[in-house]
Design a protein around this motif. Structure first.
Motif, PDB file in Angstrom:
ATOM      1  N   LEU A  11       0.818  -1.207   0.000  1.00  0.00           N
ATOM      2  CA  LEU A  11       0.000   0.000   0.000  1.00  0.00           C
ATOM      3  C   LEU A  11       0.852   1.258   0.000  1.00  0.00           C
ATOM      4  CD1 LEU A  11      -2.693  -1.092   2.607  1.00  0.00           C
ATOM      5  CD2 LEU A  11      -2.941  -0.979   0.131  1.00  0.00           C
ATOM      6  N   ARG A  13       0.954   4.950   1.177  1.00  0.00           N
ATOM      7  CA  ARG A  13       0.297   5.743   2.219  1.00  0.00           C
ATOM      8  C   ARG A  13      -0.113   7.132   1.739  1.00  0.00           C
ATOM      9  NH1 ARG A  13      -1.512   2.290   6.087  1.00  0.00           N
ATOM     10  NH2 ARG A  13      -0.146   0.474   5.932  1.00  0.00           N
ATOM     11  N   LEU A  17      -6.395   4.477   1.431  1.00  0.00           N
ATOM     12  CA  LEU A  17      -6.197   3.040   1.554  1.00  0.00           C
ATOM     13  C   LEU A  17      -7.382   2.258   1.002  1.00  0.00           C
ATOM     14  CD1 LEU A  17      -4.580   2.793   5.111  1.00  0.00           C
ATOM     15  CD2 LEU A  17      -3.455   2.834   2.884  1.00  0.00           C
ATOM     16  N   VAL A  52      -5.234  -3.571   6.721  1.00  0.00           N
ATOM     17  CA  VAL A  52      -6.015  -2.349   6.954  1.00  0.00           C
ATOM     18  C   VAL A  52      -7.076  -2.635   8.003  1.00  0.00           C
ATOM     19  CG1 VAL A  52      -5.644  -1.501   4.610  1.00  0.00           C
ATOM     20  CG2 VAL A  52      -7.656  -2.898   5.098  1.00  0.00           C
ATOM     21  N   THR A  56     -11.934   0.369   6.867  1.00  0.00           N
ATOM     22  CA  THR A  56     -11.370   0.629   5.536  1.00  0.00           C
ATOM     23  C   THR A  56     -11.790  -0.456   4.555  1.00  0.00           C
ATOM     24  OG1 THR A  56      -9.455   1.821   6.431  1.00  0.00           O
ATOM     25  CG2 THR A  56      -9.213   0.872   4.238  1.00  0.00           C
TER      26      THR A  56
END
Length: 249
Positions: A11, A13, A17, A52, A56
């Motif tokens: 991922l 940032r 996300l 996550v 999310t």
């Protein structure tokens, strides 16, 4: 029941996300094999898989549910819709006919057209001109009505004077230049880049801001090497892939 196994990602940032997770899961769904299970892991399992929060993950799943790629059933779980499929690929096969075919098969709306100063970024293509005529068109899927790409053509004024705007609703610009205007197309140079959707593009294509899009630039030349048209097209990144075929002979 065995669950579908999505791919893993690293991922970034700097981007939302939930959006990255939804894009990764979408790609996994659209690229799945026919024999893969349709049932997805639970929200908790997916959240752990992607690293996550459940909140999310829930937002990412809602995005896919809104698109019709998955359906969620209380107590039963979340399932991939069997009809979920990838949109048409953008293909470069080395001929004008292939480009005409690629641009066909969609519902087209002519948003506006008119003379404008040559954009600074395109000045190298039109060194002898102060103005070009632009045509803005929005293409949509014939079956769903969903916007798929936004095209802006920059045409030499003397050619634009011979173009009937109604023809651009029925046919691609390449076909109009070749078969109606008889402009004498010699070659077309294509460039494709990955970009993030700006506010105007996101609005037209009905995608979230900063969604990945394919930014296509097609430059059409005549036999003398003069530029006839510069087409700038934004394709939805979740509906198109890009394929280049190279002939080794």
């Amino acid at each position: 029941m065995t669950s579908f196994a999505p791919d893993s990602i690293v991922l970034n940032r700097k981007l939302p996300l939930w959006y990255q997770v939804s894009q990764s899961l979408r790609a996994s769904i659209l690229g799945r094999s026919p024999e893969d299970p349709l049932r997805l892991p639970t929200e908790e399992q997916l959240a752990e898989h992607y690293g996550v929060s459940v909140l999310t993950m829930r937002q990412a799943l809602k995005e896919l549910e809104d698109e019709g790629l998955i359906s969620r059933h209380r107590r039963r779980g979340t399932f991939i819709e069997p009809g979920a499929r990838r949109g048409a690929p953008v293909r470069l096969l080395g001929s004008v006919d292939a480009i005409v075919a690629q641009q066909s098969g969609m519902t087209t709306e002519l948003l506006d057209h008119g003379r404008v100063p040559v954009p600074a970024g395109l000045a190298e293509y039109f060194p002898d001109l102060d103005e070009v005529v632009t045509y803005h068109r929005l293409r949509s899927d014939e079956k769903t009505g969903e916007p798929t790409n936004h095209a802006v053509n920059h045409i030499r004024p003397e050619l634009a004077a011979r173009i009937d705007p109604e023809d651009l609703v029925r046919w691609p610009m390449t076909k109009v230049l070749r078969d109606v205007v008889k402009a004498g197309i010699s070659r077309i140079t294509d460039t494709v880049e990955a970009r993030l959707a700006d506010p105007d593009t996101a609005r037209l294509l009905q995608v979230p801001l900063l969604s990945p899009i394919l930014h296509y630039t097609g430059v059409t030349y005549d036999a003398a090497g003069r530029v006839l048209d510069v087409a700038v097209i934004h394709y939805r990144g979740d509906r198109f892939s890009f394929t280049v075929t190279l002939d080794a002979t």
